[in-house]
Design a protein around this motif. Structure first.
Motif, PDB file in Angstrom:
ATOM      1  N   UNK A  11      -7.814  -3.395   1.175  1.00 32.86           N
ATOM      2  CA  UNK A  11      -7.054  -4.007   2.276  1.00 32.86           C
ATOM      3  C   UNK A  11      -5.867  -4.830   1.766  1.00 32.86           C
ATOM      4  N   UNK A  12      -6.044  -5.540   0.640  1.00 33.36           N
ATOM      5  CA  UNK A  12      -4.945  -6.352   0.121  1.00 33.36           C
ATOM      6  C   UNK A  12      -3.802  -5.486  -0.377  1.00 33.36           C
ATOM      7  N   UNK A  13      -4.141  -4.407  -1.061  1.00 37.60           N
ATOM      8  CA  UNK A  13      -3.094  -3.504  -1.570  1.00 37.60           C
ATOM      9  C   UNK A  13      -2.351  -2.828  -0.417  1.00 37.60           C
ATOM     10  N   UNK A  14      -3.092  -2.427   0.610  1.00 37.10           N
ATOM     11  CA  UNK A  14      -2.457  -1.785   1.762  1.00 37.10           C
ATOM     12  C   UNK A  14      -1.551  -2.773   2.491  1.00 37.10           C
ATOM     13  N   UNK A  15      -2.013  -4.002   2.653  1.00 34.78           N
ATOM     14  CA  UNK A  15      -1.205  -5.010   3.331  1.00 34.78           C
ATOM     15  C   UNK A  15       0.064  -5.315   2.557  1.00 34.78           C
ATOM     16  N   UNK A  16      -0.043  -5.398   1.230  1.00 38.33           N
ATOM     17  CA  UNK A  16       1.126  -5.688   0.410  1.00 38.33           C
ATOM     18  C   UNK A  16       2.122  -4.538   0.422  1.00 38.33           C
ATOM     19  N   UNK A  17       1.640  -3.319   0.445  1.00 40.62           N
ATOM     20  CA  UNK A  17       2.514  -2.157   0.364  1.00 40.62           C
ATOM     21  C   UNK A  17       3.125  -1.784   1.712  1.00 40.62           C
ATOM     22  N   UNK A  18       2.322  -1.846   2.764  1.00 35.41           N
ATOM     23  CA  UNK A  18       2.776  -1.367   4.079  1.00 35.41           C
ATOM     24  C   UNK A  18       2.922  -2.452   5.129  1.00 35.41           C
ATOM     25  N   UNK A  19       2.344  -3.632   4.886  1.00 37.74           N
ATOM     26  CA  UNK A  19       2.376  -4.678   5.900  1.00 37.74           C
ATOM     27  C   UNK A  19       1.394  -4.462   7.029  1.00 37.74           C
TER      28      UNK A  19
END
Length: 466
Positions: free
Chosen positions: A279-287
């Motif tokens: 979830x953190x990687x997805x949030x950082x990459x895509x918002x």
């Protein structure tokens, strides 16, 4: 000759005088100010209606010039704003709120009013900049598409200068009072002198006052004797159009569909681990915040390949005699708002990945909370997912959103003991409920569909191979 022509022109009605060539030969228009023309516009209307006698009218030269100027300008000085088109199926609504009042200046495209319909709230915006002259409807009135809503006087500017000048005029009032007393340079007013005297007298009576008020506990005894069961108040509030429409559609669903609900439970361990890890990687990459709705939506679209009837519907007269199968999936996502439950649609969900589904759901949810949903956002829908688990629901039976065939209900995740490979373990479990129309879906197909969804959620890697 000149006097006789004027006398003949004076005998003519106002409309004839305006079109007369003699009007064009009068004094130049530069001699008439805008303010005088505005004042004359009211005078000419009263004159035409017979409210003014011939003796009380303005001089002939002013009438002729102002009448000609008025004909040139008043035709476009005011604009009637009508109730806008809302949708093909919506012809009326309730005027819920005026955001502006008579005398307010509005910019172009600024919101003036809000009209509530059974599906969405429609904002009425100003077509042009101007000042509101008259309102033709009140709040809570029923208005029809095309009805006159308000009158707008075009042009002008916002009264910002007047607001700035107002405090400037009030400031010189202070020195005006001081001039009345030339002997005193900076003497305080009488009110300021008297105030401290009162403050000195105030502390004297307090010690005696509370002694008299303390032995008076009579009111609570009277309330307890007159109202032994406490307060019993009632409030009656008229249902808004959206709530009335929801009630109508849900009752129609119960009366039309042969509803039946099947249940299952799903182990959320694998999906929760995947979300925790990425979830953190997805949030950082895509918002985008990675949630559970995208996984269930994707799992449903894959399960529909094996059970296409879940995405179908019944159409036709007398309850329907035709089955419509679709090769696309428009998922209606139930969103709770202050006015009621709305179901905006994620279009072509079968072609979206987790990120695309989450982004679409987040955008629709925000529009729903801001009352910005349009008819296009909620029209259609072939399958519905309702997540009551966010409110703590343990189990429930959702109602089908006609003309759809099925609705999936998600519930709260609870740690429960389950048997895993012959051992009892504590796992995060969720109950799933699928309500379906038994006219189109048999029990075997409904259970098969729900089991497929369960398998995809308990092992998300299956979705990559489907």
């Amino acid at each position: 000759m000149a006097s006789s022509s004027r006398m003949a022109l004076r005998r003519l009605p106002l409309s004839a005088r305006i079109s007369s060539p003699a009007v064009l030969r009068t004094a130049p228009l530069k001699s008439v100010s805008q303010a005088s023309v505005r004042s004359y516009s009211r005078l000419s209307q009263a004159s035409n209606s017979g409210l003014l006698s011939a003796t009380s009218r303005k001089p002939q030269q002013f009438i002729e010039i102002a009448s000609f100027y008025n004909v040139q300008t008043r035709s476009y000085a005011d604009k009637i704003v009508k109730v806008p088109q809302m949708a093909e199926s919506i012809s009326e609504g309730t005027l819920k709120q005026w955001t502006k009042k008579v005398g307010d200046f509005v910019e172009q495209d600024e919101e003036i009013a809000t009209i509530e319909t059974d599906k969405i709230d429609v904002a009425v915006n100003a077509p042009e900049a101007g000042t509101i002259v008259e309102l033709f409807a009140q709040e809570e009135d029923t208005v029809v598409v095309g009805q006159d809503l308000l009158k707008l006087e075009l042009g002008g500017a916002p009264p910002e200068n007047a607001e700035k000048e107002a405090p400037a005029k009030e400031e010189p009032k202070a020195p005006a009072d001081s001039k009345q007393e030339p002997g005193s340079k900076a003497a305080p007013p009488k009110e300021e002198r008297e105030a401290p005297k009162e403050e000195k007298k105030a502390p004297a009576p307090p010690p005696s006052a509370p002694k008299k008020e303390e032995p008076k506990p009579a009111p609570p005894k009277q309330q307890s004797s007159n109202q032994p069961f406490g307060q019993r108040e009632e409030r009656r509030v008229k249902m808004n159009r959206m709530r009335l429409r929801i009630a109508e559609r849900l009752k129609q669903s119960q009366n039309t569909a042969a509803s039946l609900t099947t249940f299952n439970e799903v182990d959320m361990s694998a999906l929760m681990d995947m979300r925790k890890n990425y979830k953190d990687a997805v949030l950082k990459k895509t918002g985008v915040k990675l949630g559970f709705m995208s996984a269930f939506t994707h799992a449903c679209t894959l399960a529909m390949k094996d059970v296409p009837a879940v995405n179908a519907s019944i159409e036709g007269p007398n309850g329907g005699d035709t089955i419509v199968y679709r090769d696309y999936v428009d998922v209606s996502v139930a969103v709770a708002t202050e006015k009621g439950l709305v179901t905006p649609v994620v279009r072509n969900a079968e072609g979206l990945d987790f990120i695309g589904i989450e982004r679409a759901i987040a955008e629709l949810g925000q529009k729903a909370r801001d009352n910005k949903l349009t008819i296009e956002d909620m029209a259609g829908g072939t399958f519905t997912i309702s997540n009551g688990g966010v409110f703590g629901s343990l189990m429930g039976t959702p109602i089908i959103n006609l003309p759809q065939t099925a609705v999936l209900g998600l519930h709260a995740i609870k740690d429960r003991p389950v048997a895993i490979d012959g051992k009892v373990e504590i796992r995060p479990m969720m109950y799933l409920a699928l309500t379906y129309d038994h006219r189109l879906l048999d029990g075997r197909e409904a259970v098969t569909f729900l089991v497929k969804v369960k398998e995809y959620i308990e092992d998300p890697r299956r979705m990559l191979l489907a």
